[in-house]
Motif scaffolding. Sequence first.
Motif, PDB file in Angstrom:
ATOM      1  N   GLY A  43       0.795  -1.371   0.037  1.00 39.76           N
ATOM      2  CA  GLY A  43      -0.125  -0.106  -0.105  1.00 39.76           C
ATOM      3  C   GLY A  43       0.820   1.318   0.092  1.00 39.76           C
ATOM      4  O   GLY A  43       0.601   2.140  -0.730  1.00 39.76           O
ATOM      5  N   SER A  44       1.864   1.163   0.899  1.00 40.10           N
ATOM      6  CA  SER A  44       2.693   2.373   0.816  1.00 40.10           C
ATOM      7  C   SER A  44       3.471   2.507  -0.543  1.00 40.10           C
ATOM      8  O   SER A  44       3.474   3.972  -0.988  1.00 40.10           O
ATOM      9  N   THR A  45       3.902   1.580  -1.125  1.00 35.89           N
ATOM     10  CA  THR A  45       4.514   1.717  -2.393  1.00 35.89           C
ATOM     11  C   THR A  45       3.501   2.316  -3.593  1.00 35.89           C
ATOM     12  O   THR A  45       4.116   3.301  -4.240  1.00 35.89           O
ATOM     13  N   LEU A  46       2.450   1.759  -3.689  1.00 37.77           N
ATOM     14  CA  LEU A  46       1.377   2.290  -4.458  1.00 37.77           C
ATOM     15  C   LEU A  46       1.191   3.754  -4.304  1.00 37.77           C
ATOM     16  O   LEU A  46       0.928   4.728  -5.170  1.00 37.77           O
ATOM     17  N   ALA A  47       1.003   3.939  -2.920  1.00 34.34           N
ATOM     18  CA  ALA A  47       0.488   5.371  -2.461  1.00 34.34           C
ATOM     19  C   ALA A  47       1.595   6.381  -2.907  1.00 34.34           C
ATOM     20  O   ALA A  47       1.550   7.385  -3.334  1.00 34.34           O
ATOM     21  N   GLY A  48       2.870   5.942  -2.648  1.00 41.87           N
ATOM     22  CA  GLY A  48       4.047   6.709  -3.229  1.00 41.87           C
ATOM     23  C   GLY A  48       4.019   6.876  -4.518  1.00 41.87           C
ATOM     24  O   GLY A  48       4.553   7.841  -4.913  1.00 41.87           O
ATOM     25  N   ALA A  49       3.713   5.847  -5.323  1.00 39.63           N
ATOM     26  CA  ALA A  49       3.858   6.175  -6.894  1.00 39.63           C
ATOM     27  C   ALA A  49       2.850   6.944  -7.212  1.00 39.63           C
ATOM     28  O   ALA A  49       2.919   7.658  -8.170  1.00 39.63           O
ATOM     29  N   ALA A  50       1.343   6.909  -6.390  1.00 38.06           N
ATOM     30  CA  ALA A  50       0.474   7.847  -6.981  1.00 38.06           C
ATOM     31  C   ALA A  50       0.972   9.319  -6.967  1.00 38.06           C
ATOM     32  O   ALA A  50       0.637  10.145  -7.487  1.00 38.06           O
ATOM     33  N   VAL A  51       1.435   9.364  -5.524  1.00 37.80           N
ATOM     34  CA  VAL A  51       1.970  10.711  -5.093  1.00 37.80           C
ATOM     35  C   VAL A  51       2.974  11.188  -6.053  1.00 37.80           C
ATOM     36  O   VAL A  51       2.968  12.610  -6.394  1.00 37.80           O
ATOM     37  N   TYR A  52       3.864  10.521  -6.460  1.00 35.31           N
ATOM     38  CA  TYR A  52       4.810  10.912  -7.334  1.00 35.31           C
ATOM     39  C   TYR A  52       4.379  11.427  -8.633  1.00 35.31           C
ATOM     40  O   TYR A  52       4.776  12.413  -8.993  1.00 35.31           O
ATOM     41  N   TYR A  53       3.339  10.685  -9.228  1.00 39.85           N
ATOM     42  CA  TYR A  53       3.130  11.049 -10.530  1.00 39.85           C
ATOM     43  C   TYR A  53       2.185  12.299 -10.331  1.00 39.85           C
ATOM     44  O   TYR A  53       2.134  13.108 -11.291  1.00 39.85           O
ATOM     45  N   TYR A  54       1.212  12.569  -9.099  1.00 39.45           N
ATOM     46  CA  TYR A  54       0.527  13.617  -9.146  1.00 39.45           C
ATOM     47  C   TYR A  54       1.397  14.786  -8.999  1.00 39.45           C
ATOM     48  O   TYR A  54       1.327  15.747  -9.491  1.00 39.45           O
ATOM     49  N   ILE A  55       2.494  14.901  -8.236  1.00 40.53           N
ATOM     50  CA  ILE A  55       3.278  15.757  -8.068  1.00 40.53           C
ATOM     51  C   ILE A  55       4.111  16.319  -9.541  1.00 40.53           C
ATOM     52  O   ILE A  55       4.353  17.353  -9.617  1.00 40.53           O
ATOM     53  N   LEU A  56       4.525  15.196  -9.798  1.00 36.34           N
ATOM     54  CA  LEU A  56       4.889  15.279 -11.254  1.00 36.34           C
ATOM     55  C   LEU A  56       4.096  16.202 -12.520  1.00 36.34           C
ATOM     56  O   LEU A  56       4.673  16.900 -12.908  1.00 36.34           O
ATOM     57  N   GLU A  57       2.904  15.819 -12.423  1.00 34.53           N
ATOM     58  CA  GLU A  57       1.959  16.531 -13.244  1.00 34.53           C
ATOM     59  C   GLU A  57       1.651  17.845 -12.810  1.00 34.53           C
ATOM     60  O   GLU A  57       1.761  18.900 -13.346  1.00 34.53           O
ATOM     61  N   GLU A  58       1.616  18.127 -11.326  1.00 34.38           N
ATOM     62  CA  GLU A  58       1.563  19.666 -10.787  1.00 34.38           C
ATOM     63  C   GLU A  58       2.713  20.414 -11.077  1.00 34.38           C
ATOM     64  O   GLU A  58       2.681  21.614 -11.717  1.00 34.38           O
ATOM     65  N   TYR A  59       4.050  19.659 -11.179  1.00 31.77           N
ATOM     66  CA  TYR A  59       4.972  20.389 -11.484  1.00 31.77           C
ATOM     67  C   TYR A  59       5.080  20.919 -13.054  1.00 31.77           C
ATOM     68  O   TYR A  59       5.702  21.944 -13.194  1.00 31.77           O
ATOM     69  N   LYS A  60       4.813  19.826 -13.941  1.00 36.65           N
ATOM     70  CA  LYS A  60       4.649  20.327 -15.366  1.00 36.65           C
ATOM     71  C   LYS A  60       3.664  21.627 -15.512  1.00 36.65           C
ATOM     72  O   LYS A  60       3.980  22.556 -16.171  1.00 36.65           O
ATOM     73  N   VAL A  61       2.547  21.314 -14.847  1.00 37.01           N
ATOM     74  CA  VAL A  61       1.501  22.576 -14.965  1.00 37.01           C
ATOM     75  C   VAL A  61       2.189  23.817 -14.597  1.00 37.01           C
ATOM     76  O   VAL A  61       2.142  24.836 -15.077  1.00 37.01           O
ATOM     77  N   SER A  62       2.768  23.836 -13.532  1.00 34.20           N
ATOM     78  CA  SER A  62       3.138  25.148 -12.778  1.00 34.20           C
ATOM     79  C   SER A  62       4.331  25.448 -13.611  1.00 34.20           C
ATOM     80  O   SER A  62       4.591  26.721 -13.582  1.00 34.20           O
ATOM     81  N   ASN A  63       5.177  24.671 -14.214  1.00 31.61           N
ATOM     82  CA  ASN A  63       6.347  25.012 -14.949  1.00 31.61           C
ATOM     83  C   ASN A  63       5.808  25.726 -16.162  1.00 31.61           C
ATOM     84  O   ASN A  63       6.444  26.802 -16.697  1.00 31.61           O
ATOM     85  N   GLU A  64       4.563  25.258 -16.949  1.00 36.54           N
ATOM     86  CA  GLU A  64       4.100  25.834 -18.048  1.00 36.54           C
ATOM     87  C   GLU A  64       3.617  27.304 -17.747  1.00 36.54           C
ATOM     88  O   GLU A  64       3.830  28.201 -18.499  1.00 36.54           O
ATOM     89  N   LEU A  65       2.998  27.315 -16.604  1.00 36.50           N
ATOM     90  CA  LEU A  65       2.398  28.840 -16.162  1.00 36.50           C
ATOM     91  C   LEU A  65       3.475  29.514 -16.059  1.00 36.50           C
ATOM     92  O   LEU A  65       3.358  30.896 -16.296  1.00 36.50           O
ATOM     93  N   LEU A  66       4.404  29.188 -15.234  1.00 34.64           N
ATOM     94  CA  LEU A  66       5.755  30.034 -15.090  1.00 34.64           C
ATOM     95  C   LEU A  66       6.442  30.571 -16.426  1.00 34.64           C
ATOM     96  O   LEU A  66       6.818  31.777 -16.502  1.00 34.64           O
ATOM     97  N   THR A  67       6.616  29.632 -17.311  1.00 33.45           N
ATOM     98  CA  THR A  67       6.999  29.869 -18.572  1.00 33.45           C
ATOM     99  C   THR A  67       6.176  30.922 -19.393  1.00 33.45           C
ATOM    100  O   THR A  67       6.934  32.046 -20.064  1.00 33.45           O
ATOM    101  N   GLU A  68       5.013  30.928 -19.257  1.00 28.93           N
ATOM    102  CA  GLU A  68       4.331  31.904 -19.878  1.00 28.93           C
ATOM    103  C   GLU A  68       4.230  33.231 -19.188  1.00 28.93           C
ATOM    104  O   GLU A  68       4.462  34.082 -19.865  1.00 28.93           O
ATOM    105  N   ASP A  69       4.490  33.148 -17.918  1.00 31.46           N
ATOM    106  CA  ASP A  69       4.550  34.667 -17.151  1.00 31.46           C
ATOM    107  C   ASP A  69       5.826  34.895 -17.620  1.00 31.46           C
ATOM    108  O   ASP A  69       5.952  36.271 -17.720  1.00 31.46           O
ATOM    109  N   ILE A  70       6.846  34.093 -17.850  1.00 32.72           N
ATOM    110  CA  ILE A  70       8.057  34.830 -18.074  1.00 32.72           C
ATOM    111  C   ILE A  70       8.218  35.429 -19.565  1.00 32.72           C
ATOM    112  O   ILE A  70       8.669  36.424 -19.812  1.00 32.72           O
TER     113      ILE A  70
END
Length: 99
Positions: A43-70
């Motif tokens: 369960g911990s491994t599956l939850a960790g993998a889900a959190v990793y991919y969620y944070i990765l997607e959030e990072y991509k979205v925030s990076n795109e927004l930051l690039t647009e602002d720049i």
Amino acid sequence: MTAGSSLRSFRSSTRLMEVPSAALPVRKPVGAFRGGLFGFLLGSTLAGAAVYYYILEEYKVSNELLTEDIYALQAAVQKIHSYVQGLEEKVAAMERTKK
């Protein structure tokens, strides 16, 4: 009924009384502790993998927004730079006409 045919005693055949020579090994049951530990780790491994991919997607979205602002900030700075450069040219032209 005759005495010899009506009385029947309990008998076991020799085949049923024999102990099998190659007995199957006794399986240990999976204990609650080992099963719980395995479930927790899975369960911990599956939850960790889900959190990793969620944070990765959030990072991509925030990076795109930051690039647009720049890019928007860069465009605004270029407009201001051209505006200030035009003002400096006008001031230089007015100083030349005063002399």
